[in-house]
Scaffold this active site. Sequence first.
Site, PDB file in Angstrom:
ATOM      1  N   ASP A 167       4.831  -6.861   1.489  1.00  0.00           N
ATOM      2  CA  ASP A 167       5.601  -6.366   2.499  1.00  0.00           C
ATOM      3  C   ASP A 167       6.920  -5.979   1.589  1.00  0.00           C
ATOM      4  O   ASP A 167       7.628  -7.072   1.561  1.00  0.00           O
ATOM      5  CB  ASP A 167       6.162  -7.217   3.670  1.00  0.00           C
ATOM      6  CG  ASP A 167       6.926  -6.422   4.602  1.00  0.00           C
ATOM      7  OD1 ASP A 167       7.385  -5.470   4.080  1.00  0.00           O
ATOM      8  OD2 ASP A 167       6.907  -6.913   5.780  1.00  0.00           O
ATOM      9  N   HIS A 168       6.915  -4.669   1.341  1.00  0.00           N
ATOM     10  CA  HIS A 168       8.016  -4.308   0.509  1.00  0.00           C
ATOM     11  C   HIS A 168       9.452  -4.488   0.857  1.00  0.00           C
ATOM     12  O   HIS A 168      10.289  -4.799  -0.085  1.00  0.00           O
ATOM     13  CB  HIS A 168       7.913  -2.751  -0.069  1.00  0.00           C
ATOM     14  CG  HIS A 168       8.166  -1.932   1.034  1.00  0.00           C
ATOM     15  ND1 HIS A 168       7.022  -1.373   1.663  1.00  0.00           N
ATOM     16  CD2 HIS A 168       9.215  -1.506   1.379  1.00  0.00           C
ATOM     17  CE1 HIS A 168       7.625  -0.442   2.485  1.00  0.00           C
ATOM     18  NE2 HIS A 168       8.784  -0.402   2.295  1.00  0.00           N
TER      19      HIS A 168
ATOM     20  N   HIS B  48       7.693  -5.602   8.767  1.00  0.00           N
ATOM     21  CA  HIS B  48       9.375  -5.738   8.386  1.00  0.00           C
ATOM     22  C   HIS B  48      10.199  -6.509   9.275  1.00  0.00           C
ATOM     23  O   HIS B  48      10.873  -7.376   8.859  1.00  0.00           O
ATOM     24  CB  HIS B  48       9.680  -4.620   8.197  1.00  0.00           C
ATOM     25  CG  HIS B  48       8.840  -3.550   7.162  1.00  0.00           C
ATOM     26  ND1 HIS B  48       8.091  -4.035   6.317  1.00  0.00           N
ATOM     27  CD2 HIS B  48       8.987  -2.369   7.251  1.00  0.00           C
ATOM     28  CE1 HIS B  48       7.821  -2.821   5.648  1.00  0.00           C
ATOM     29  NE2 HIS B  48       8.069  -1.779   6.357  1.00  0.00           N
TER      30      HIS B  48
HETATM   31  N1  NAP Z   1       2.374   6.291   0.321  1.00  0.00           N
HETATM   32  C1  NAP Z   1       3.169   5.281   1.131  1.00  0.00           C
HETATM   33  O1  NAP Z   1       4.508   5.726   0.778  1.00  0.00           O
HETATM   34  C2  NAP Z   1       3.058   4.169   1.479  1.00  0.00           C
HETATM   35  C3  NAP Z   1       4.142   3.072   1.612  1.00  0.00           C
HETATM   36  C4  NAP Z   1       4.042   1.688   1.996  1.00  0.00           C
HETATM   37  C5  NAP Z   1       2.578   1.387   2.085  1.00  0.00           C
HETATM   38  N2  NAP Z   1       1.545   2.060   1.553  1.00  0.00           N
HETATM   39  C6  NAP Z   1       0.219   1.513   1.670  1.00  0.00           C
HETATM   40  O2  NAP Z   1      -0.322   1.917   0.372  1.00  0.00           O
HETATM   41  C7  NAP Z   1      -1.897   2.179   0.200  1.00  0.00           C
HETATM   42  C8  NAP Z   1      -2.242   3.683  -0.102  1.00  0.00           C
HETATM   43  O3  NAP Z   1      -1.450   4.528   0.250  1.00  0.00           O
HETATM   44  P1  NAP Z   1      -1.253   5.955  -0.246  1.00  0.00           P
HETATM   45  O4  NAP Z   1      -0.461   6.700   0.781  1.00  0.00           O
HETATM   46  O5  NAP Z   1      -1.020   5.903  -1.749  1.00  0.00           O
HETATM   47  O6  NAP Z   1      -3.010   6.611  -0.132  1.00  0.00           O
HETATM   48  P2  NAP Z   1      -3.516   7.836  -0.704  1.00  0.00           P
HETATM   49  O7  NAP Z   1      -2.467   8.933  -1.271  1.00  0.00           O
HETATM   50  O8  NAP Z   1      -4.495   8.372   0.324  1.00  0.00           O
HETATM   51  O9  NAP Z   1      -4.298   7.240  -1.994  1.00  0.00           O
HETATM   52  C9  NAP Z   1      -5.671   6.606  -1.915  1.00  0.00           C
HETATM   53  C10 NAP Z   1      -6.076   6.358  -3.006  1.00  0.00           C
HETATM   54  O10 NAP Z   1      -7.253   5.588  -2.968  1.00  0.00           O
HETATM   55  C11 NAP Z   1      -8.182   6.198  -3.928  1.00  0.00           C
HETATM   56  N3  NAP Z   1      -9.638   5.955  -3.279  1.00  0.00           N
HETATM   57  C12 NAP Z   1      -9.765   6.249  -1.927  1.00  0.00           C
HETATM   58  N4  NAP Z   1     -10.997   5.888  -1.493  1.00  0.00           N
HETATM   59  C13 NAP Z   1     -11.714   5.734  -2.744  1.00  0.00           C
HETATM   60  C14 NAP Z   1     -12.926   5.350  -3.205  1.00  0.00           C
HETATM   61  N5  NAP Z   1     -14.153   5.433  -2.259  1.00  0.00           N
HETATM   62  N6  NAP Z   1     -13.204   4.979  -4.362  1.00  0.00           N
HETATM   63  C15 NAP Z   1     -12.275   5.306  -5.527  1.00  0.00           C
HETATM   64  N7  NAP Z   1     -10.755   5.514  -5.256  1.00  0.00           N
HETATM   65  C16 NAP Z   1     -10.605   5.769  -3.823  1.00  0.00           C
HETATM   66  C17 NAP Z   1      -7.889   7.336  -3.918  1.00  0.00           C
HETATM   67  O11 NAP Z   1      -8.598   8.246  -5.113  1.00  0.00           O
HETATM   68  P3  NAP Z   1      -8.774   9.687  -5.186  1.00  0.00           P
HETATM   69  O12 NAP Z   1      -7.514  10.268  -4.803  1.00  0.00           O
HETATM   70  O13 NAP Z   1      -8.747   9.852  -6.939  1.00  0.00           O
HETATM   71  O14 NAP Z   1      -9.818  10.110  -4.424  1.00  0.00           O
HETATM   72  C18 NAP Z   1      -6.291   7.318  -4.067  1.00  0.00           C
HETATM   73  O15 NAP Z   1      -6.192   6.942  -5.446  1.00  0.00           O
HETATM   74  C19 NAP Z   1      -2.021   2.129   1.487  1.00  0.00           C
HETATM   75  O16 NAP Z   1      -2.549   0.660   1.922  1.00  0.00           O
HETATM   76  C20 NAP Z   1      -0.685   2.504   2.540  1.00  0.00           C
HETATM   77  O17 NAP Z   1      -0.675   1.752   3.704  1.00  0.00           O
HETATM   78  C21 NAP Z   1       1.764   3.636   1.377  1.00  0.00           C
END
Ligand code: NAP
Length: 596
Positions: free
Chosen positions: A284-285, A347
């Site tokens: 939980d950042h 949070h």
């Molecule tokens: N983004 C934020 O600001 C943020 C903040 C806090 C927490 N989080 C958490 O961080 C996590 C990631 O979020 P995100 O926004 O970064 O998501 P995202 O942009 O949708 O990225 C998803 C990642 O997972 C990979 N992926 C998905 N399905 C896959 C599969 N079947 N095989 C291999 N790779 C796969 C994608 O690879 P490809 O793109 O190469 O397909 C991509 O690298 C989530 O749990 C989110 O709740 C995110």
Amino acid sequence: MAKAPAKTKAPVHAPKRAPAKAPPTAPLKTPPKASPKPPLQPHPSHHPAGGGQMGEADETMVPAVAADALSIRDMRLARDGHRKRRAAPARNPLREGLRLERVPDPHTMVIFGATGDLSHRKVFPALAQLWRTNLLPADWMLVAVGRRPYDDDSFREEIGRSLDQWSRVPLEPEAERQFLERIVYHRGDFADDAAFDGLTKRLIEIDHAHGMPGNYLFYLATQPSAFGTIVGQLGRSGLDHERHGAGWRRIVIEKPFGRDLDSAKRLNREVGKVFRESQVYRIDHYLGKETVRNLLVFRFSNGIFEPLWNRRYVDHVQITVAESIGVEERGAFYEETGATRDVLQNHLLQLVSLVAMEPPATFDADALRDEKVKVLRAIDPFTRSSVEQNVVRGQYGPGWVAAQPVKGYREEDDVDPLSETETYIAARLQVDDWRWSGVPFYLRTGKRLPKRASEIAIQFSGVPHRLFADTVTDPQPNLLAIRIQPDEGILLRFGSKVPGLGMEIRTVNMDFTYGSAFSVDAPDAYETLILDSMLGDASLFTRADEVEAAWSIASPILDAWIDEPAPTLPNYAAGTWGPEAADALIERDGRRWRRI
Ligand SMILES: NC(=O)c1ccc[n+]([C@@H]2O[C@H](COP(=O)([O-])OP(=O)(O)OC[C@H]3O[C@@H](n4cnc5c(N)ncnc54)[C@H](OP(=O)(O)O)[C@@H]3O)[C@@H](O)[C@H]2O)c1
């Protein structure tokens, strides 16, 4: 599959100096000689022969002999022109005495979801800062896993561009080159066994090529629906096993951990089948934020506040996490999440537990988390009727933020025009234990509020006898406000006499701000948390029972809303402090939300 880069023999970072040792105490009556400076030494962790030993790094380290090593006699002689005074090394006095940071064991980190948004914006920039400040071991490699068709070089170029955009402090070109050289790309789908077989092979190759002991840190930066699959694959490949002499294996799991109590329990079971709890780091950042960590220091290293920190002296507690932004490009994600899952369950409840917990007997991860879990379990569980009375949901309509017109939630991209997803929630909780019985905790969070501000306000009770009731202005009860962001700091409000012949009383503030007190930038929360996971310190990560206890509070709210018709939405304009019903919630108790 591209090959891992050859091991760099030269120190990968600018060598760091060894901590200056105090010169041996000179015997009495023997004036200390102008001692020759001991040679600068490379940072222990970056020593060419350095392997698994723990090193130390500290930005306040000073070269060789510090100014304070000069005796009074030396200084007097220097003043009188008898001897040349040595130049005092630059030193940040505000960081003196702070603990020297440790450097983790050599290891390989594997990021699943390395091509995603979080990795680009937060994880890689945080790693680059750790690298820049010599907090990563010299023997460190990173395997980036994603589906997109990169090879090592094209992925490094991509990360280089991200660092240009997102780095907190830009890296020197040479440091950036060396950092990127440590990254290799592994393409594969999580559902594909062969991808994990290939990953295992690659990790072994890296261990052999770099003489690494087989320590692996897995970081799950993917959509939550993939967590179970990846954990299962790691188990199938045997990558979870901490065999004798085979080093440690740890897994960091991004939030959200589950969508409700049942799914959190299910995921805990899936993770528990493969990893022991001590190997699991649920992020939980918020817990990595400097001010949140300071809350523990503030409470438990100062003798004067703790005796007041209870129902006898505290009237109520308000915790606010306000965002001025809307959902930006994450409409589809937010439609599935809402403010309760996104902020309250993690949070806000983490902040409640840190404010309300008893002092742990020791500062180890489990002692700390035991006390936090006790708080969550002491919170009165919500029922359908108590949700109706004590929880308010809202959704923003069009409005103005920072003098700019902004869309309503239902007009955002990838959002259902009839969406009932809450972008705001306010709740009144009761921590029913000896310390807090009868003290309400008011929580609120929302998007498109007038400003970005997170704060914990401890509102103390008024004085028992109003001695100054007849004065022009009646003093306000004391308040302690802990600002989490922005302008991290702590404010204490108290009454003071206005100078002059009369007896006018005015409320004044004693204000501590981190920035001016320490004159250093706080690290990003991801830097803190990633480093802690590398060091094996789980204090700031959520334990399985803790995450379930938090869902036991949030899930009944979501369940009650399934049946209960939503209020007319949108019910607050963007740029305002939320729905009127939220004001009514606190005003019913004769209190008001604090103006932040
Ligand atoms: N983004 C934020 O600001 C943020 C903040 C806090 C927490 N989080 C958490 O961080 C996590 C990631 O979020 P995100 O926004 O970064 O998501 P995202 O942009 O949708 O990225 C998803 C990642 O997972 C990979 N992926 C998905 N399905 C896959 C599969 N079947 N095989 C291999 N790779 C796969 C994608 O690879 P490809 O793109 O190469 O397909 C991509 O690298 C989530 O749990 C989110 O709740 C995110």
